[in-house]
Design a protein around this motif. Structure first.
Motif, PDB file in Angstrom:
ATOM      1  N   PRO A 178       0.593  -1.148   0.167  1.00 30.21           N
ATOM      2  CA  PRO A 178      -0.060  -0.385  -0.227  1.00 30.21           C
ATOM      3  C   PRO A 178       0.964   1.065  -0.260  1.00 30.21           C
ATOM      4  O   PRO A 178       1.012   2.328  -0.529  1.00 30.21           O
ATOM      5  CB  PRO A 178      -0.794   0.051   1.406  1.00 30.21           C
ATOM      6  CG  PRO A 178      -0.440  -1.273   1.466  1.00 30.21           C
ATOM      7  CD  PRO A 178       0.724  -1.942   1.572  1.00 30.21           C
ATOM      8  N   VAL A 179       2.031   1.065   1.010  1.00 28.25           N
ATOM      9  CA  VAL A 179       2.330   2.439   0.863  1.00 28.25           C
ATOM     10  C   VAL A 179       3.831   3.065  -0.771  1.00 28.25           C
ATOM     11  O   VAL A 179       3.895   4.338  -0.947  1.00 28.25           O
ATOM     12  CB  VAL A 179       3.676   2.268   2.187  1.00 28.25           C
ATOM     13  CG1 VAL A 179       4.851   1.436   2.085  1.00 28.25           C
ATOM     14  CG2 VAL A 179       3.804   4.015   2.679  1.00 28.25           C
TER      15      VAL A 179
ATOM     16  N   GLU B  68       2.544   1.765  -3.666  1.00 26.31           N
ATOM     17  CA  GLU B  68       1.502   2.259  -4.290  1.00 26.31           C
ATOM     18  C   GLU B  68       1.360   3.683  -4.355  1.00 26.31           C
ATOM     19  O   GLU B  68       1.012   4.512  -4.918  1.00 26.31           O
ATOM     20  CB  GLU B  68       0.566   1.489  -4.656  1.00 26.31           C
ATOM     21  CG  GLU B  68       0.415  -0.166  -5.567  1.00 26.31           C
ATOM     22  CD  GLU B  68       0.458  -0.529  -6.862  1.00 26.31           C
ATOM     23  OE1 GLU B  68       0.215   1.051  -7.174  1.00 26.31           O
ATOM     24  OE2 GLU B  68       1.564  -0.382  -7.878  1.00 26.31           O
ATOM     25  N   GLU B  69       1.062   3.966  -2.716  1.00 21.82           N
ATOM     26  CA  GLU B  69       0.489   4.872  -2.612  1.00 21.82           C
ATOM     27  C   GLU B  69       1.302   6.088  -3.236  1.00 21.82           C
ATOM     28  O   GLU B  69       0.644   7.716  -3.400  1.00 21.82           O
ATOM     29  CB  GLU B  69       0.303   5.404  -1.688  1.00 21.82           C
ATOM     30  CG  GLU B  69      -0.268   6.796  -0.941  1.00 21.82           C
ATOM     31  CD  GLU B  69      -0.212   6.369   1.405  1.00 21.82           C
ATOM     32  OE1 GLU B  69      -0.892   5.594   2.091  1.00 21.82           O
ATOM     33  OE2 GLU B  69       0.060   7.170   1.575  1.00 21.82           O
ATOM     34  N   GLN B  70       3.173   5.673  -2.905  1.00  9.31           N
ATOM     35  CA  GLN B  70       3.531   7.136  -3.129  1.00  9.31           C
ATOM     36  C   GLN B  70       3.273   7.207  -4.857  1.00  9.31           C
ATOM     37  O   GLN B  70       4.053   8.476  -5.999  1.00  9.31           O
ATOM     38  CB  GLN B  70       4.995   6.405  -2.559  1.00  9.31           C
ATOM     39  CG  GLN B  70       5.068   6.465  -1.292  1.00  9.31           C
ATOM     40  CD  GLN B  70       6.500   6.700  -0.705  1.00  9.31           C
ATOM     41  OE1 GLN B  70       6.944   6.726  -1.306  1.00  9.31           O
ATOM     42  NE2 GLN B  70       6.801   4.769   0.089  1.00  9.31           N
TER      43      GLN B  70
ATOM     44  N   THR C  75       2.106   3.453 -11.942  1.00 12.60           N
ATOM     45  CA  THR C  75       1.065   1.825 -10.362  1.00 12.60           C
ATOM     46  C   THR C  75       2.929   0.717 -10.982  1.00 12.60           C
ATOM     47  O   THR C  75       3.261   0.774 -11.636  1.00 12.60           O
ATOM     48  CB  THR C  75       0.288   1.071 -10.674  1.00 12.60           C
ATOM     49  OG1 THR C  75      -0.156   0.125 -10.238  1.00 12.60           O
ATOM     50  CG2 THR C  75      -0.046   1.391 -11.967  1.00 12.60           C
TER      51      THR C  75
END
Ligand SMILES: Cc1cc2nc3c(=O)[nH]c(=O)nc-3n(C[C@H](O)[C@H](O)[C@H](O)COP(=O)(O)OP(=O)(O)OC[C@H]3O[C@@H](n4cnc5c(N)ncnc54)[C@H](O)[C@@H]3O)c2cc1C
Length: 305
Positions: free
Chosen positions: A176-177, A179-181, A188
């Motif tokens: 998650p972290v 992909e968030e960045q 992606t």
């Protein structure tokens, strides 16, 4: 800060309470067609008995090290079914003596230097979702102790090459972290193992993970362009080339190495623009085989769902 469960998947504050488990039990028992006498509760951390740590870190590493019960128990097993059952019952056979949480490569180097001199094993730890015993600190008797090296704080996307569509990412970044960045830059990695929530880039590389929630390039091998790792005898880094046919592929040394050749600290991986539109549909098949045949036909058609 949220703490991970010392025995199971997820965070402590997300574990079902005894009442919730009791309420869910009849439905689960019916669905699985099994008899449930009563709901058992996990052994609380306060009741877990761990052997005293065999080694202590030097003062210079104290700020990034911990030997408390939660750190040691939560890093003792991976998350296979048998790991979870043993942890649930309060059984921790090979707890690390020390859990070290490096903040940068210099810390990783310092831990390796101390451990090599002190006869202490270092076991890299990403998200701890191993199902193959990869993170447990079962060491030979000739060694004096074991450190679980938790890379979780090394979780930054360091650099993006938008032209070549690649990113340099620290090994401790969990799905998650990471992909968030990348999403902040419209990108992606599109790598989705079922353990996405907690597993990390370094863990994916060290285990040659497969992202079964995507199609086409689903193996992490397909996405890695180069790897950097620290070993007790220095840094190891493969070259990032558009393609190479020269000799044995150096990245293959680290892909699937399960932490035995060095601590992966970062890697360049392929990224792509995030999809602009999304659409999904459910199709029901009367027989399992017909569904599998349809999936194969779609996968072999050249479509890239
Ligand atoms: C519910 C569940 C679902 C899963 N789904 C999938 C799936 O879809 N696809 C799949 O392939 N696997 C899956 N797995 C297995 C596991 O998630 C993968 O092996 C994953 O790649 C491990 O990543 P991690 O960061 O948790 O690594 P860890 O579990 O922390 O470590 C795994 C191994 O890699 C080594 N390691 C970790 N980080 C580093 C590093 N930075 N440098 C060197 N060595 C390192 C460790 O020492 C250990 O040997 C699943 C597991 C569970 C429990």
């Amino acid at each position: 800060m949220r703490r991970r469960s010392h025995w199971g998947w997820g965070h402590e504050d997300a574990v079902l309470s005894a009442e919730q488990a009791r309420a869910a039990a009849p439905g689960i028992a019916e669905h699985l067609r099994m008899a449930v006498a009563d709901v058992e509760e996990p052994v609380a951390l306060a009741d877990v008995r761990l052997p005293a740590p065999r080694v202590a870190p030097p003062p210079g590493l104290a700020a990034i090290c911990s030997s408390d019960a939660h750190a040691r128990a939560s890093h003792a097993w991976g998350r296979s079914y048998s790991d979870v059952v043993r942890g649930f019952h309060g059984r921790f056979d090979f707890p690390p003596d020390v859990v070290a949480r490096p903040r940068d490569e210099r810390d990783v180097e310092a831990v390796l230097t101390w451990a090599a001199g002190a006869g202490v094993a270092v076991v890299p730890y990403g998200g701890g979702t191993s199902v193959a015993g990869g993170v447990q600190c079962e060491i030979p008797a000739r060694l004096n102790g074991a450190v679980s090296l938790d890379l979780g704080a090394l979780d930054r996307v360091l650099e993006v090459d938008a032209v070549s569509r690649a990113a340099r990412i620290q090994a401790g970044a969990a799905g998650p972290v990471l992909e968030e960045q990348l999403a902040a830059q419209g990108l992606t990695m599109r790598f989705y193992p079922q353990s996405f929530e907690f597993s990390t880039l370094g863990g994916w590389i060290a285990t040659r993970a497969g992202g079964h929630f995507a199609t086409v390039e689903t193996h992490v091998d397909d996405l890695v362009e180069s790897v950097r790792a620290l070993t007790p005898s220095g840094a190891w880094e493969s070259r990032r080339l558009p393609g190479s046919g020269a000799g044995v592929s150096p990245d293959r040394m680290l892909l699937g190495s399960e932490g035995i050749l060095g601590v992966i600290t970062e890697a360049w991986v392929k990224v792509r623009p995030r999809p602009r539109a999304r659409s999904s549909a459910g199709v029901r098949f009367t027989e399992f085989d017909r569904g599998a045949e349809a999936l194969r036909a779609i996968a072999q058609s050249g479509l890239r769902p």
